[in-house]
Every structure is written in structure tokens, then in C-alpha cells.
Design a protein around this motif. Structure first.
Motif, PDB file in Angstrom:
ATOM      1  N   GLU A  14      42.794  40.869  32.786  1.00 11.67           N
ATOM      2  CA  GLU A  14      42.735  39.871  33.779  1.00 11.67           C
ATOM      3  C   GLU A  14      43.184  38.386  33.106  1.00 11.67           C
ATOM      4  O   GLU A  14      43.736  37.754  33.644  1.00 11.67           O
ATOM      5  N   GLU A  15      42.739  38.259  31.810  1.00 14.35           N
ATOM      6  CA  GLU A  15      43.148  37.229  30.790  1.00 14.35           C
ATOM      7  C   GLU A  15      44.642  37.072  30.680  1.00 14.35           C
ATOM      8  O   GLU A  15      45.057  35.938  30.783  1.00 14.35           O
ATOM      9  N   GLU A  16      45.254  38.264  30.565  1.00 11.81           N
ATOM     10  CA  GLU A  16      46.848  38.103  30.196  1.00 11.81           C
ATOM     11  C   GLU A  16      47.296  37.749  31.752  1.00 11.81           C
ATOM     12  O   GLU A  16      48.451  36.942  31.358  1.00 11.81           O
ATOM     13  N   LEU A  17      46.980  38.102  32.775  1.00  9.11           N
ATOM     14  CA  LEU A  17      47.462  37.390  34.202  1.00  9.11           C
ATOM     15  C   LEU A  17      47.230  36.155  34.204  1.00  9.11           C
ATOM     16  O   LEU A  17      48.057  35.444  34.509  1.00  9.11           O
ATOM     17  N   ARG A  18      45.934  35.680  33.903  1.00  5.85           N
ATOM     18  CA  ARG A  18      45.569  34.295  33.899  1.00  5.85           C
ATOM     19  C   ARG A  18      46.549  33.434  33.154  1.00  5.85           C
ATOM     20  O   ARG A  18      46.969  32.347  33.435  1.00  5.85           O
ATOM     21  N   GLU A  19      46.605  34.025  32.049  1.00  6.68           N
ATOM     22  CA  GLU A  19      47.657  33.068  31.174  1.00  6.68           C
ATOM     23  C   GLU A  19      49.046  33.063  31.544  1.00  6.68           C
ATOM     24  O   GLU A  19      49.589  31.942  31.565  1.00  6.68           O
ATOM     25  N   ALA A  20      49.617  34.040  32.045  1.00  4.45           N
ATOM     26  CA  ALA A  20      51.012  34.336  32.574  1.00  4.45           C
ATOM     27  C   ALA A  20      50.992  33.346  33.809  1.00  4.45           C
ATOM     28  O   ALA A  20      52.128  32.404  33.990  1.00  4.45           O
ATOM     29  N   PHE A  21      50.044  33.299  34.741  1.00  4.34           N
ATOM     30  CA  PHE A  21      50.374  32.465  35.792  1.00  4.34           C
ATOM     31  C   PHE A  21      49.878  30.935  35.633  1.00  4.34           C
ATOM     32  O   PHE A  21      50.431  30.169  36.359  1.00  4.34           O
ATOM     33  N   SER A  22      48.973  30.668  34.653  1.00  8.82           N
ATOM     34  CA  SER A  22      48.541  29.322  34.257  1.00  8.82           C
ATOM     35  C   SER A  22      49.653  28.426  33.759  1.00  8.82           C
ATOM     36  O   SER A  22      49.672  27.248  33.787  1.00  8.82           O
ATOM     37  N   SER A  23      50.638  28.968  33.520  1.00  6.48           N
ATOM     38  CA  SER A  23      51.613  28.136  33.068  1.00  6.48           C
ATOM     39  C   SER A  23      52.542  27.523  34.390  1.00  6.48           C
ATOM     40  O   SER A  23      53.257  26.629  34.289  1.00  6.48           O
ATOM     41  N   GLU A  26      46.879  25.633  38.049  1.00  7.54           N
ATOM     42  CA  GLU A  26      45.859  26.066  38.067  1.00  7.54           C
ATOM     43  C   GLU A  26      45.542  27.568  38.822  1.00  7.54           C
ATOM     44  O   GLU A  26      45.746  27.764  39.857  1.00  7.54           O
ATOM     45  N   VAL A  27      44.874  28.396  37.863  1.00 10.34           N
ATOM     46  CA  VAL A  27      44.555  29.809  38.422  1.00 10.34           C
ATOM     47  C   VAL A  27      43.035  29.805  38.818  1.00 10.34           C
ATOM     48  O   VAL A  27      42.304  29.457  37.977  1.00 10.34           O
ATOM     49  N   THR A  28      42.693  29.891  40.200  1.00 13.68           N
ATOM     50  CA  THR A  28      41.318  29.914  40.508  1.00 13.68           C
ATOM     51  C   THR A  28      40.841  31.195  39.978  1.00 13.68           C
ATOM     52  O   THR A  28      39.573  31.389  39.785  1.00 13.68           O
ATOM     53  N   SER A  29      41.492  32.546  40.497  1.00 10.42           N
ATOM     54  CA  SER A  29      40.807  33.695  39.874  1.00 10.42           C
ATOM     55  C   SER A  29      41.992  34.604  39.566  1.00 10.42           C
ATOM     56  O   SER A  29      43.196  34.648  40.128  1.00 10.42           O
ATOM     57  N   ALA A  30      41.794  35.715  38.919  1.00 13.20           N
ATOM     58  CA  ALA A  30      42.533  36.877  38.586  1.00 13.20           C
ATOM     59  C   ALA A  30      41.888  38.043  38.723  1.00 13.20           C
ATOM     60  O   ALA A  30      40.738  38.197  38.210  1.00 13.20           O
ATOM     61  N   PHE A  44      47.959  47.205  39.777  1.00 15.77           N
ATOM     62  CA  PHE A  44      48.055  45.893  40.620  1.00 15.77           C
ATOM     63  C   PHE A  44      46.987  45.092  40.565  1.00 15.77           C
ATOM     64  O   PHE A  44      45.846  45.477  40.356  1.00 15.77           O
ATOM     65  N   ALA A  45      47.142  44.006  41.034  1.00 19.09           N
ATOM     66  CA  ALA A  45      45.991  42.897  40.875  1.00 19.09           C
ATOM     67  C   ALA A  45      46.392  41.902  41.930  1.00 19.09           C
ATOM     68  O   ALA A  45      47.339  41.666  42.545  1.00 19.09           O
ATOM     69  N   PHE A  46      45.506  40.693  41.937  1.00 15.84           N
ATOM     70  CA  PHE A  46      45.636  39.722  42.951  1.00 15.84           C
ATOM     71  C   PHE A  46      45.031  38.634  41.965  1.00 15.84           C
ATOM     72  O   PHE A  46      44.166  38.309  41.416  1.00 15.84           O
ATOM     73  N   VAL A  47      46.055  37.436  42.260  1.00 17.47           N
ATOM     74  CA  VAL A  47      45.821  35.989  41.516  1.00 17.47           C
ATOM     75  C   VAL A  47      45.716  34.965  42.774  1.00 17.47           C
ATOM     76  O   VAL A  47      46.579  34.881  43.262  1.00 17.47           O
ATOM     77  N   GLU A  48      44.796  34.135  42.404  1.00 16.62           N
ATOM     78  CA  GLU A  48      44.432  32.981  43.625  1.00 16.62           C
ATOM     79  C   GLU A  48      44.781  31.941  42.709  1.00 16.62           C
ATOM     80  O   GLU A  48      44.293  31.530  41.673  1.00 16.62           O
TER      81      GLU A  48
END
Length: 90
Positions: A14-23, A26-30, A44-48
Motif C-alpha cells: 500500500e505504501e508503494e501505491l501511495r508513493e506512486a500516486f502521490s506524485s 494528495e492520496v486520501t487512501s490506498a 488489485f487495489a483501490f486508491v482514493e
């Protein structure tokens, strides 16, 4: 905006997903989807993301790009459909 991320390598966190999307903003949740029986990622995952324009940029920027050796699929998540209640197994 809720974003679906598919074709994930099983080792992605989840931390790697958060990092990829935060560029992109703002990522609310992963939320990485985990198999209840095995404890392993289902791939698979969901990113908000709170800002829709940042979410659109993330979708365009990350779709079909490599993350831990696999090209991920990124698009806007569809609303969850109502499913009939499960019958208990005997």
C-alpha cells in the motif's frame, strides 16, 4: 475520486501505491485487496484521491506503466453493484 489499480505484482505494498500516486496529488487512501484465506494480495487495489483533476492526471500518467515489473491498469473505479446475499454453506 476512487481509482481502480489492476494487474499488480503480488509484492506491491500500500505504501508503494501511495508513493506512486502521490506524485500526482494528495492520496486520501490506498487499499490493497487481500485474499482472506491466504493473506496474499489478489493483484488489485483501490486508491482514493480527493481532487478529481489530480486523479485524472494520475490515471493518464500511470495507466500501462511498469510497477515492480508489471504494467498496471489504472482507471476510474465503477460503483459497486448490489449482489444478492450469500446462502450459508452446510
Amino acid at each position: 475520486m476512487n481509482i481502480y489499480v489492476g494487474n499488480l505484482a503480488y509484492g506491491v505494498t500500500e505504501e508503494e501505491l501511495r508513493e506512486a500516486f502521490s506524485s500526482f496529488g494528495e492520496v486520501t487512501s490506498a487499499n490493497l485487496i487481500i485474499d482472506r484465506n491466504t493473506g496474499q494480495s489478489k493483484g488489485f487495489a483501490f486508491v482514493e484521491m480527493s481532487n478529481n483533476s489530480e486523479a485524472d492526471a494520475a490515471i493518464k500518467g500511470l495507466n500501462d506503466t511498469a510497477l515492480k515489473g508489471r504494467n498496471i491498469k489504472v482507471n476510474q473505479a465503477k460503483p459497486r453493484e448490489e449482489r444478492p446475499a450469500r446462502r450459508p454453506r452446510y
